[in-house]
Design an enzyme around this catalytic site. Structure first.
Site, mmCIF file in Angstrom:
data_model
loop_
_atom_site.group_PDB
_atom_site.id
_atom_site.type_symbol
_atom_site.label_atom_id
_atom_site.label_comp_id
_atom_site.label_asym_id
_atom_site.label_seq_id
_atom_site.Cartn_x
_atom_site.Cartn_y
_atom_site.Cartn_z
ATOM 1 N N HIS A 57 3.567 8.875 1.034
ATOM 2 C CA HIS A 57 2.654 8.898 0.426
ATOM 3 C C HIS A 57 2.939 9.677 -0.565
ATOM 4 O O HIS A 57 3.222 10.981 -0.410
ATOM 5 C CB HIS A 57 1.310 9.678 1.210
ATOM 6 C CG HIS A 57 0.364 8.591 2.357
ATOM 7 N ND1 HIS A 57 -0.367 8.234 1.877
ATOM 8 C CD2 HIS A 57 1.001 8.742 3.856
ATOM 9 C CE1 HIS A 57 -0.776 7.568 3.221
ATOM 10 N NE2 HIS A 57 0.017 7.933 4.047
ATOM 11 N N HIS A 106 0.676 -1.398 0.097
ATOM 12 C CA HIS A 106 0.008 0.145 -0.017
ATOM 13 C C HIS A 106 0.761 1.511 0.066
ATOM 14 O O HIS A 106 0.524 2.137 -0.925
ATOM 15 C CB HIS A 106 -0.396 -0.065 1.227
ATOM 16 C CG HIS A 106 -1.822 -0.837 1.393
ATOM 17 N ND1 HIS A 106 -3.119 -1.604 0.246
ATOM 18 C CD2 HIS A 106 -1.647 -1.988 2.152
ATOM 19 C CE1 HIS A 106 -3.315 -1.975 0.829
ATOM 20 N NE2 HIS A 106 -2.977 -2.808 1.529
#
Ligand SMILES: *[C@@H]1O[C@H](CO)[C@@H](O)[C@H](O)[C@H]1NC(C)=O
Ligand SMILES: *[C@@H]1O[C@H](CO)[C@@H](O)[C@H](O)[C@H]1NC(C)=O
Ligand SMILES: *[C@@H]1O[C@H](CO)[C@@H](O)[C@H](O)[C@H]1NC(C)=O
Ligand SMILES: *[C@@H]1O[C@H](CO)[C@@H](O)[C@H](O)[C@H]1NC(C)=O
Length: 321
Positions: free
Chosen positions: A123, A90
């Protein structure tokens, strides 16, 4: 302790059910399509992703910031960190070595408890135009580093803190492209080539936390959630007012990471940004100083987000995905 009691109760409730289900759901969710952010709440345990009112990330509108002079500087440890940099499928996550956890307490500023740094996540997205989870006035940065810490006064570990009131503090650092890379980010980026597939890890010694943090004592803070399932609303967010600078090539390295394990057909992660969530009636406090123009009993408030002059003037709007 309340914190312990809540966890024990949940343990009993889900004991037989959860362990089998957890791994299925944790492999299921993604950032795209029918397992993307809009559907995370399909898992009953992640219902907050759908119905929560204190969700993250958010778009921070500078003119709505509330100046709070009581927000003092946050105290970070100065020691270097050892740990594992892992491709989780992820994102890329640095896990601080267990034995070192007690050395990484953070406190002060908006924090009433001692929080212990546990992991650091990056991120990013498919291009430099997008990539940060939080936005400033609708604008994105190429990436966002999130330093995650759990409440060491009330909780025994991260797992328990995740579901406990005031359980987590997350420190968000915007990442901007610059001519000279951040030394700490470079250590992380240099290890990405060893972890192309999900589940792979690379050991890192001596990550300098003080260099990863931008040189500022000014920040914005609000109460929100984790930005990955189950979107638990236990997070005090701290967002620094200055970015760190990384090299363009380092962003390319992030985009080479795969979502799947070695033998599975590969699929690039290419983006792990949850769309912004409604602020609702939350207040975002700041200690960013602004000029206080007091003229004949009227106070003109001017609040601005401080950006470094290196930042180019291209205004970024997050692309629709
Ligand atoms: C970190 O915080 C915990 C909980 O308050 C405390 O027990 C511990 O002594 C602190 N560690 C350091 C190094 O200050
Ligand atoms: C976290 O702490 C709780 C409460 O002490 C304990 O039951 C649980 O096993 C711990 N979890 C991990 C992963 O260590
Ligand atoms: C780091 O990751 C490797 C590979 O997954 C694992 O063997 C090792 O136990 C991990 N170390 C720590 C401290 O988590
Ligand atoms: C108050 O300040 C404003 C702006 O400086 C000025 O235009 C205005 O005349 C002042 N009013 C009075 C009553 O002094």
């Amino acid at each position: 302790m309340l914190c312990n009691w809540i966890t024990r109760f949940l343990d009993i409730l889900f004991l037989s059910f959860a362990s089998a289900q957890t791994s299925i759901w944790s492999n299921w969710w993604t950032y795209d399509g029918i397992s993307g952010p809009r559907y995370w709440g399909l898992n009953p345990e992640w219902i907050l992703c759908q119905v929560g009112k204190y969700q993250s990330p958010i778009d921070i509108q500078p003119e709505k910031l509330l100046y709070d002079p009581a927000l003092t500087a946050i105290l970070f440890p100065s020691k270097k960190m050892n740990g594992n940099l892992t491709n989780t499928g992820h994102d890329v996550t640095f896990h601080v070595e267990d034995d070192l956890l007690p050395h990484f307490n953070v406190t002060s500023g908006p924090l009433q408890y001692e929080y212990r740094i546990y992991q650091i996540k990056i991120h990013f997205a498919h291009s430099d135009v997008v990539g940060s989870e939080h936005l400033i006035n609708g604008l994105s940065f190429p990436a966002e580093v999130q330093i995650m810490a759990y409440n060491a006064d009330l909780c025994d570990n991260f797992t328990q803190a995740l579901v406990s009131p005031n359980g987590l503090a997350i420190f968000a650092i915007f990442v901007e492209i610059g001519p000279v890379g951040n030394e700490a980010f470079t250590i992380l980026a240099d290890n990405l080539k060893y972890i192309p597939s999900k589940g792979q890890s690379s050991w890192i010694s001596g990550l300098p936390l003080n260099i990863l943090l931008p040189r500022t004592t000014q920040y914005m803070t609000y109460e929100g959630s984790t930005t990955q399932p189950g979107c638990q609303e236990t997070v005090t967010w701290v967002i620094f007012n200055k970015p760190i600078y990384v090299l363009k090539e380092q962003m390319f390295e992030l985009r080479k990471l795969n979502q799947k394990g070695g033998s599975d057909q590969q699929l690039l992660i290419e983006g792990n940004v949850r769309p912004i969530m409604p602020l609702n009636n939350r207040v975002i406090r700041t200690n960013i100083k602004y000029e206080n123009k007091i003229k004949n009993c009227t106070v003109t408030k001017e609040v601005f987000y401080e950006v470094n002059t290196l930042r180019n003037n291209v205004r970024r709007k997050r692309e629709g995905r």
